[in-house]
Design a protein around this motif. Structure first.
Motif, PDB file in Angstrom:
ATOM      1  N   ASN A  70     -49.993  -0.919 -44.501  1.00  0.00           N
ATOM      2  CA  ASN A  70     -48.922  -0.481 -43.441  1.00  0.00           C
ATOM      3  C   ASN A  70     -48.709   0.636 -43.293  1.00  0.00           C
ATOM      4  O   ASN A  70     -47.748   1.275 -42.761  1.00  0.00           O
ATOM      5  N   VAL A  71     -49.543   2.044 -42.681  1.00  0.00           N
ATOM      6  CA  VAL A  71     -49.748   2.624 -42.076  1.00  0.00           C
ATOM      7  C   VAL A  71     -48.768   2.136 -40.782  1.00  0.00           C
ATOM      8  O   VAL A  71     -48.325   3.101 -40.000  1.00  0.00           O
ATOM      9  N   ASP A  72     -49.996   1.282 -39.949  1.00  0.00           N
ATOM     10  CA  ASP A  72     -48.972   1.290 -38.218  1.00  0.00           C
ATOM     11  C   ASP A  72     -47.887   1.267 -38.635  1.00  0.00           C
ATOM     12  O   ASP A  72     -46.946   0.885 -37.593  1.00  0.00           O
ATOM     13  N   GLY A  73     -47.553   0.155 -39.853  1.00  0.00           N
ATOM     14  CA  GLY A  73     -45.980  -0.238 -40.005  1.00  0.00           C
ATOM     15  C   GLY A  73     -45.313   0.880 -40.157  1.00  0.00           C
ATOM     16  O   GLY A  73     -43.562   0.630 -39.540  1.00  0.00           O
ATOM     17  N   PHE A  74     -45.325   1.407 -40.605  1.00  0.00           N
ATOM     18  CA  PHE A  74     -45.197   2.891 -41.303  1.00  0.00           C
ATOM     19  C   PHE A  74     -44.617   3.531 -39.197  1.00  0.00           C
ATOM     20  O   PHE A  74     -43.760   3.826 -39.753  1.00  0.00           O
ATOM     21  N   CYS A  75     -46.004   3.810 -38.935  1.00  0.00           N
ATOM     22  CA  CYS A  75     -44.919   4.765 -37.388  1.00  0.00           C
ATOM     23  C   CYS A  75     -44.111   3.578 -37.231  1.00  0.00           C
ATOM     24  O   CYS A  75     -43.819   3.859 -35.873  1.00  0.00           O
ATOM     25  N   ASP A  76     -44.173   2.324 -37.083  1.00  0.00           N
ATOM     26  CA  ASP A  76     -43.673   1.572 -36.240  1.00  0.00           C
ATOM     27  C   ASP A  76     -41.905   1.839 -37.043  1.00  0.00           C
ATOM     28  O   ASP A  76     -40.839   1.326 -35.461  1.00  0.00           O
ATOM     29  N   LEU A  77     -42.349   1.522 -37.251  1.00  0.00           N
ATOM     30  CA  LEU A  77     -40.598   1.879 -38.264  1.00  0.00           C
ATOM     31  C   LEU A  77     -40.490   2.687 -37.747  1.00  0.00           C
ATOM     32  O   LEU A  77     -39.013   2.656 -37.490  1.00  0.00           O
ATOM     33  N   VAL A  78     -40.651   4.262 -38.183  1.00  0.00           N
ATOM     34  CA  VAL A  78     -39.952   4.962 -38.052  1.00  0.00           C
ATOM     35  C   VAL A  78     -39.413   5.680 -36.350  1.00  0.00           C
ATOM     36  O   VAL A  78     -38.850   6.504 -35.736  1.00  0.00           O
ATOM     37  N   ALA A  79     -40.859   5.254 -35.344  1.00  0.00           N
ATOM     38  CA  ALA A  79     -40.749   4.773 -33.943  1.00  0.00           C
ATOM     39  C   ALA A  79     -39.418   4.201 -33.576  1.00  0.00           C
ATOM     40  O   ALA A  79     -38.941   4.349 -32.690  1.00  0.00           O
ATOM     41  N   SER A  80     -38.964   3.030 -34.678  1.00  0.00           N
ATOM     42  CA  SER A  80     -37.815   1.929 -33.848  1.00  0.00           C
ATOM     43  C   SER A  80     -36.648   2.913 -34.164  1.00  0.00           C
ATOM     44  O   SER A  80     -35.169   2.462 -33.836  1.00  0.00           O
ATOM     45  N   TYR A  81     -36.589   3.906 -34.790  1.00  0.00           N
ATOM     46  CA  TYR A  81     -35.344   5.214 -35.329  1.00  0.00           C
ATOM     47  C   TYR A  81     -35.174   6.085 -34.340  1.00  0.00           C
ATOM     48  O   TYR A  81     -33.770   7.320 -34.437  1.00  0.00           O
ATOM     49  N   LEU A  82     -36.068   6.542 -33.362  1.00  0.00           N
ATOM     50  CA  LEU A  82     -36.390   7.923 -32.361  1.00  0.00           C
ATOM     51  C   LEU A  82     -35.276   7.731 -31.406  1.00  0.00           C
ATOM     52  O   LEU A  82     -35.213   5.899 -30.708  1.00  0.00           O
ATOM     53  N   PRO A  83     -34.958   8.627 -30.820  1.00  0.00           N
ATOM     54  CA  PRO A  83     -34.529   8.271 -29.620  1.00  0.00           C
ATOM     55  C   PRO A  83     -34.842   8.072 -27.882  1.00  0.00           C
ATOM     56  O   PRO A  83     -36.063   8.256 -28.060  1.00  0.00           O
ATOM     57  N   GLU A  84     -33.939   7.451 -27.176  1.00  0.00           N
ATOM     58  CA  GLU A  84     -34.367   7.732 -25.621  1.00  0.00           C
ATOM     59  C   GLU A  84     -35.470   8.938 -24.785  1.00  0.00           C
ATOM     60  O   GLU A  84     -34.577   9.695 -24.869  1.00  0.00           O
ATOM     61  N   GLY A  85     -36.349   9.188 -25.012  1.00  0.00           N
ATOM     62  CA  GLY A  85     -36.167  10.269 -24.410  1.00  0.00           C
ATOM     63  C   GLY A  85     -37.711  10.321 -24.130  1.00  0.00           C
ATOM     64  O   GLY A  85     -38.401   9.942 -24.064  1.00  0.00           O
ATOM     65  N   PRO A  86     -38.033  11.813 -22.826  1.00  0.00           N
ATOM     66  CA  PRO A  86     -38.984  12.169 -22.246  1.00  0.00           C
ATOM     67  C   PRO A  86     -40.220  12.883 -23.892  1.00  0.00           C
ATOM     68  O   PRO A  86     -39.651  12.466 -24.538  1.00  0.00           O
ATOM     69  N   ARG A  87     -41.346  12.906 -23.716  1.00  0.00           N
ATOM     70  CA  ARG A  87     -42.025  13.457 -24.314  1.00  0.00           C
ATOM     71  C   ARG A  87     -42.246  15.091 -24.628  1.00  0.00           C
ATOM     72  O   ARG A  87     -41.266  15.626 -23.772  1.00  0.00           O
ATOM     73  N   TRP A  88     -42.163  15.458 -25.730  1.00  0.00           N
ATOM     74  CA  TRP A  88     -42.208  16.722 -26.414  1.00  0.00           C
ATOM     75  C   TRP A  88     -43.415  18.027 -26.231  1.00  0.00           C
ATOM     76  O   TRP A  88     -43.715  19.383 -25.663  1.00  0.00           O
ATOM     77  N   PHE A  89     -44.573  16.641 -26.102  1.00  0.00           N
ATOM     78  CA  PHE A  89     -46.085  17.925 -26.051  1.00  0.00           C
ATOM     79  C   PHE A  89     -46.754  16.547 -25.017  1.00  0.00           C
ATOM     80  O   PHE A  89     -46.935  15.414 -24.780  1.00  0.00           O
ATOM     81  N   PRO A  90     -47.997  17.691 -24.399  1.00  0.00           N
ATOM     82  CA  PRO A  90     -48.765  16.739 -23.498  1.00  0.00           C
ATOM     83  C   PRO A  90     -49.517  15.856 -24.066  1.00  0.00           C
ATOM     84  O   PRO A  90     -49.589  15.643 -25.445  1.00  0.00           O
ATOM     85  N   GLU A  91     -49.834  14.920 -23.724  1.00  0.00           N
ATOM     86  CA  GLU A  91     -50.408  13.847 -24.290  1.00  0.00           C
ATOM     87  C   GLU A  91     -52.122  14.480 -24.216  1.00  0.00           C
ATOM     88  O   GLU A  91     -52.766  15.184 -23.624  1.00  0.00           O
ATOM     89  N   GLY A  92     -53.111  13.568 -25.550  1.00  0.00           N
ATOM     90  CA  GLY A  92     -53.795  14.685 -25.820  1.00  0.00           C
ATOM     91  C   GLY A  92     -54.018  15.208 -27.166  1.00  0.00           C
ATOM     92  O   GLY A  92     -55.152  16.052 -27.397  1.00  0.00           O
ATOM     93  N   MET A  93     -52.518  16.388 -27.085  1.00  0.00           N
ATOM     94  CA  MET A  93     -52.687  16.711 -28.307  1.00  0.00           C
ATOM     95  C   MET A  93     -51.844  16.708 -29.244  1.00  0.00           C
ATOM     96  O   MET A  93     -51.325  16.122 -29.642  1.00  0.00           O
ATOM     97  N   THR A  94     -52.672  16.698 -29.795  1.00  0.00           N
ATOM     98  CA  THR A  94     -53.358  16.474 -31.774  1.00  0.00           C
ATOM     99  C   THR A  94     -52.131  16.949 -32.441  1.00  0.00           C
ATOM    100  O   THR A  94     -51.280  16.524 -33.756  1.00  0.00           O
TER     101      THR A  94
END
Length: 334
Positions: free
Chosen positions: A193-217
């Motif tokens: 359910n790790v992917d499911g957790f990521c899906d779940l919290v992503a569904s509550y995020l607002p629309e908007g641009p990135r906060w950090f560059p791609e590739g930065m972890t």
């Protein structure tokens, strides 16, 4: 994870926005990009009692180790942000120190660091250990979480270690703590359910641009990564003997041999001579093992050979010394 320069290839406007976001926290301006319509981005705080599994879940979500873990309570001492880039969204996970009753200045700073994040995120994931009864500590955390305007998700962790009947009881008890917007059961160790957790919290995020560059972890500096990985190895090797009295400072990182080798010096601080003796070990055997273990992780992180020099010093009562707490980066406003 290899060494990554977040500024490489960024325009001046993107660089200015990134620096502003680092100085201003979650409420600062995001990066300017060309994200598709409907792109979601935001911050998800992982909160809970010590040893609830916050850092383990963060590592599982990112698919690589950026946060240290150990069986010792209060392993996490710094707020760490881990960045997950997925198709259509960017999730910035905020791993916080475990909320607990503080016994010294360090404990107070750890609590303050965790609580500060609750007002600055889009989603709060409150983690509860499925193997331990829901108690006053969880209720204390829930009272703080209630005050936030963020969406609230109950996350029951360590499913792999709990019996099915215990999981059902835990969910019932956890639901009594507060009204959650959603809930999920996970096993970070098994990946359930790790992917499911990521899906779940992503569904509550607002629309908007990135906060950090791609590739930065992660937003952690190289020096803090060194200090944390060394401290993790101390915790794992010494178990219950000296864990809470240990702090680590990365003194220097130098590039050698045309950049093929990193020479790193770090200092391990303890509060008493007896603790210093434990960490050094007979004939220096323990500190050698700690260095070898940490070097393996650091070579993976930096993608090059590492020479790690460790020194052990006694600093009596450093956990009650605000200056030392700030020097190690454990203060809430660091």
């Amino acid at each position: 994870m290899t060494a990554f320069d977040p500024f490489e290839g960024m325009t001046d406007d993107e660089l200015d926005a990134f620096i502003e976001s680092e100085e201003g926290g979650a409420g600062a301006a995001p990066l300017k990009g060309n994200e598709p319509e409907g792109f979601r981005s935001g911050f998800v705080a992982l909160v809970g009692r010590p040893n609830a599994g916050k850092s383990t879940l963060l590592n599982a979500c990112l698919g690589e180790k950026v946060a240290i873990t150990s069986p010792v309570a209060q392993t996490t001492r710094r707020r760490m942000r881990g960045v997950l880039n997925r198709e259509g969204c960017q999730i910035v996970f905020v791993d916080t120190p475990g909320l607990h009753k503080p016994q010294d200045s360090l404990g107070g700073e750890l609590n303050r660091s965790a609580l500060m994040e609750l007002d600055d995120v889009d989603v709060i994931a409150m983690l509860i250990d499925a193997t331990k009864p829901v108690g006053r500590g969880d209720a204390w955390v829930a009272e703080r979480v209630k005050k936030s305007r963020a969406k609230k998700v109950l996350v029951l962790t360590k499913l792999d270690l709990a019996r099915p009947d215990a999981v059902s009881r835990q969910l019932e008890e956890a639901r009594r703590l507060m009204d959650f917007d959603d809930e999920i059961v996970v096993s970070s160790t098994d990946g359930f359910n790790v992917d499911g957790f990521c899906d779940l919290v992503a569904s509550y995020l607002p629309e908007g641009p990135r906060w950090f560059p791609e590739g930065m972890t992660t937003d952690e500096s190289d020096e803090m990564l060194v200090a944390e990985f060394v401290r993790e190895k101390v915790l794992m090797r010494t178990e219950q003997e000296v864990p809470h009295a240990v702090g680590v400072v990365c003194d220097s990182i130098e590039s050698k041999k045309g950049g093929r080798v990193l020479a790193i010096h770090a200092t391990i601080l303890v509060e008493r001579d007896g603790q210093k003796g434990i960490i050094i070990g007979r004939g220096g055997s323990m500190v050698k093992h700690i260095g070898t273990d940490a070097r393996r992780d650091l070579e993976r992180v930096f993608g090059r050979q590492v020479f790690l020099d460790l020194e052990v010093k006694v600093s009596p009562g450093w956990r009650s010394d605000v200056r030392e707490i700030h020097r190690m980066g454990y203060a809430a406003d660091d």
